[in-house]
Design an enzyme around this catalytic site. Structure first.
Site, PDB file in Angstrom:
ATOM      1  N   GLU A  90      31.520  37.967  42.655  1.00  0.00           N
ATOM      2  CA  GLU A  90      31.078  36.180  41.549  1.00  0.00           C
ATOM      3  C   GLU A  90      32.813  35.667  42.020  1.00  0.00           C
ATOM      4  OE1 GLU A  90      29.870  39.226  39.257  1.00  0.00           O
ATOM      5  OE2 GLU A  90      28.593  37.626  38.384  1.00  0.00           O
ATOM      6  N   CYS A 105      39.257  31.449  39.815  1.00  0.00           N
ATOM      7  CA  CYS A 105      39.173  32.850  39.360  1.00  0.00           C
ATOM      8  C   CYS A 105      38.798  34.061  40.994  1.00  0.00           C
ATOM      9  CB  CYS A 105      38.453  33.517  38.211  1.00  0.00           C
ATOM     10  SG  CYS A 105      38.847  35.209  38.134  1.00  0.00           S
ATOM     11  N   CYS A 112      35.128  47.949  42.522  1.00  0.00           N
ATOM     12  CA  CYS A 112      36.644  48.065  42.404  1.00  0.00           C
ATOM     13  C   CYS A 112      37.118  49.723  42.091  1.00  0.00           C
ATOM     14  CB  CYS A 112      36.986  47.809  41.043  1.00  0.00           C
ATOM     15  SG  CYS A 112      39.308  48.391  40.822  1.00  0.00           S
ATOM     16  N   CYS A 116      38.721  50.858  35.311  1.00  0.00           N
ATOM     17  CA  CYS A 116      38.599  51.108  33.917  1.00  0.00           C
ATOM     18  C   CYS A 116      37.558  51.475  32.861  1.00  0.00           C
ATOM     19  CB  CYS A 116      38.930  49.913  33.233  1.00  0.00           C
ATOM     20  SG  CYS A 116      40.909  49.626  34.975  1.00  0.00           S
ATOM     21  N   CYS A 119      35.131  47.863  32.296  1.00  0.00           N
ATOM     22  CA  CYS A 119      35.649  46.562  33.117  1.00  0.00           C
ATOM     23  C   CYS A 119      34.027  46.779  34.045  1.00  0.00           C
ATOM     24  CB  CYS A 119      36.142  46.840  33.702  1.00  0.00           C
ATOM     25  SG  CYS A 119      36.516  45.547  34.950  1.00  0.00           S
ATOM     26  N   HIS A 214      47.233  47.194  28.502  1.00  0.00           N
ATOM     27  CA  HIS A 214      46.241  47.173  27.666  1.00  0.00           C
ATOM     28  C   HIS A 214      46.556  48.494  26.949  1.00  0.00           C
ATOM     29  CE1 HIS A 214      44.501  44.565  29.810  1.00  0.00           C
ATOM     30  NE2 HIS A 214      43.691  44.975  30.830  1.00  0.00           N
ATOM     31  N   CYS A 331      35.856  37.457  31.372  1.00  0.00           N
ATOM     32  CA  CYS A 331      37.214  38.548  31.959  1.00  0.00           C
ATOM     33  C   CYS A 331      36.586  40.148  31.744  1.00  0.00           C
ATOM     34  CB  CYS A 331      38.353  38.751  31.321  1.00  0.00           C
ATOM     35  SG  CYS A 331      39.476  37.273  32.194  1.00  0.00           S
TER      36      CYS A 331
END
Ligand code: SAH
Ligand code: SF4
Length: 339
Positions: A90, A105, A112, A116, A119, A214, A331
């Site tokens: 995306e 973006c 990934c 995390c 996410c 974070h 996000c």
């Protein structure tokens, strides 16, 4: 077939040489690709029809496909793009009211490996790196589709850019030289891959480095980001100071606010203490819901309170505007749905 998108001037000249055309033709093609962003060779109208036909025998503009395109009520556009091997990522285009900036973006990997807890991207695991051409193709696709010129690029889509550093650096060079986007308008966001941050520091890039911190301390960070067990906050701090010393650039600290996890008054004070001697701005990101966990977004009131406490420490603090949440483009919501 050569794919013209992603080729630099010298590489395009190789094609025009083979076709016994002048270097000026290569310059024209380069402009059509990067500045005017055409979708086909037929649209390169300052080339003769005969030359266009010859070029079409050996080259195409792109082989990327737009699988889906969604437009949010706030004007954000999310594309699901498909590469030649069928993998998808995306890419999001954001416009901010009253500003001329158009921010793309971009994704740097399919999936990934960092995974995390908050996410959506990480949930798929790591599939593969994107090539530099696949990275820049995302911006070209936006430009071709909208007819607009992207002014800023943030590596905040799917993937951990610093685990695909060579392709990311090459893409940044092309954004800078071929797209003519200033280095300061390029931002790389990382979960904190320390050896690669040190490598970036040695390049002395003028682009912006954003760190997904974070958490205010080791214990909270390791609960929500597994990467903390490999690269912890104390070591990260050394790398950030080294980065600032070498580049002179101010770092952006991204801080995801999750209700009752890292958003207390105590957490704000502890964060301010940790960042005290790091030259940085702070960007607070209220958590955007994803399907895979039970985290909650804090109330606007507690976001503002957190902001106020941090500002008290003398740092510049902004709250990230939520863009495209109605189309899962905010996000952490990008998952690159399987085609
Ligand atoms: N892998 C890099 C680049 C992705 S940037 C990185 O993690 O920095 C995407 C940003 O959105 C990161 O700061 C990430 O931590 C944040 N994010 C992830 N999930 C989120 C969620 N559910 N809500 C809000 N932000 C999220
Ligand atoms: Fe990967 Fe960044 Fe998502 Fe973490 S937040 S899983 S590093 S894309």
């Amino acid at each position: 077939m050569e794919i013209l998108s992603g080729l630099n001037q010298t590489e395009i000249e190789k094609i025009t040489d083979e076709l016994k055309a002048s270097k000026f033709r290569a310059r024209q093609i380069h402009n059509w690709i990067y500045l005017k962003s055409v979708s086909s060779i037929d649209e390169m109208t300052d080339l003769s029809v005969k030359f266009r036909e010859e070029l079409k025998q050996v080259a195409v503009v792109t082989d990327i496909k737009i699988k889906t395109k969604q437009v949010s009520s706030d004007g954000t556009i999310k594309y699901l793009l498909e590469f030649s091997d069928g993998e998808c990522v995306e890419t999001v285009l954001m416009r901010f009211d009253n500003r001329a900036n158009l921010t793309a973006c971009v994704s740097s990997q399919v999936g990934c490996a960092v995974n995390c807890s908050f996410c959506a991207t990480g949930k798929r695991g790591f599939i593969r790196n994107l090539s530099y051409k696949e990275i820049i193709e995302q911006v070209l696709t936006i430009q071709r589709d909208t007819g607009l010129k992207v002014t800023n690029v943030v590596f905040m889509g799917q993937g951990e850019p610093l685990l695909n550093l060579d392709n990311v650096l090459k893409a940044m060079e092309i954004f800078n030289e071929d797209f003519q986007i200033g280095a300061r308008r390029l931002t790389v966001s990382t979960s904190g891959i320390i050896p690669q941050i040190n490598k970036l520091a040695d390049f002395n890039m003028q682009s912006t480095l954003a760190i997904s911190l974070h958490a205010p301390n080791h214990n909270i960070r390791r609960q929500i980001m597994k990467i903390e067990d490999k690269y912890n906050m104390e070591e990260l701090k050394k790398a950030l100071k080294n980065y600032v010393n070498k580049t002179g650039r101010r770092i952006t600290i991204e801080y995801l606010l999750i209700k009752d996890v890292n958003d207390s008054v105590e957490n704000a004070k502890e964060l301010a203490y940790y960042l005290n001697d790091i030259k940085c701005n702070i960007n607070l990101i209220p958590y955007n819901p994803t399907e895979q966990n039970d985290y909650k977004r804090p109330s606007n009131n507690s976001v503002m309170k957190f902001k106020y406490l941090l500002e008290h420490s003398g740092k510049k603090v902004t709250v990230r505007l939520e863009r495209g949440a109605d189309i899962d483009a905010a996000c952490g919501q990008l998952k690159g749905k399987v085609c």
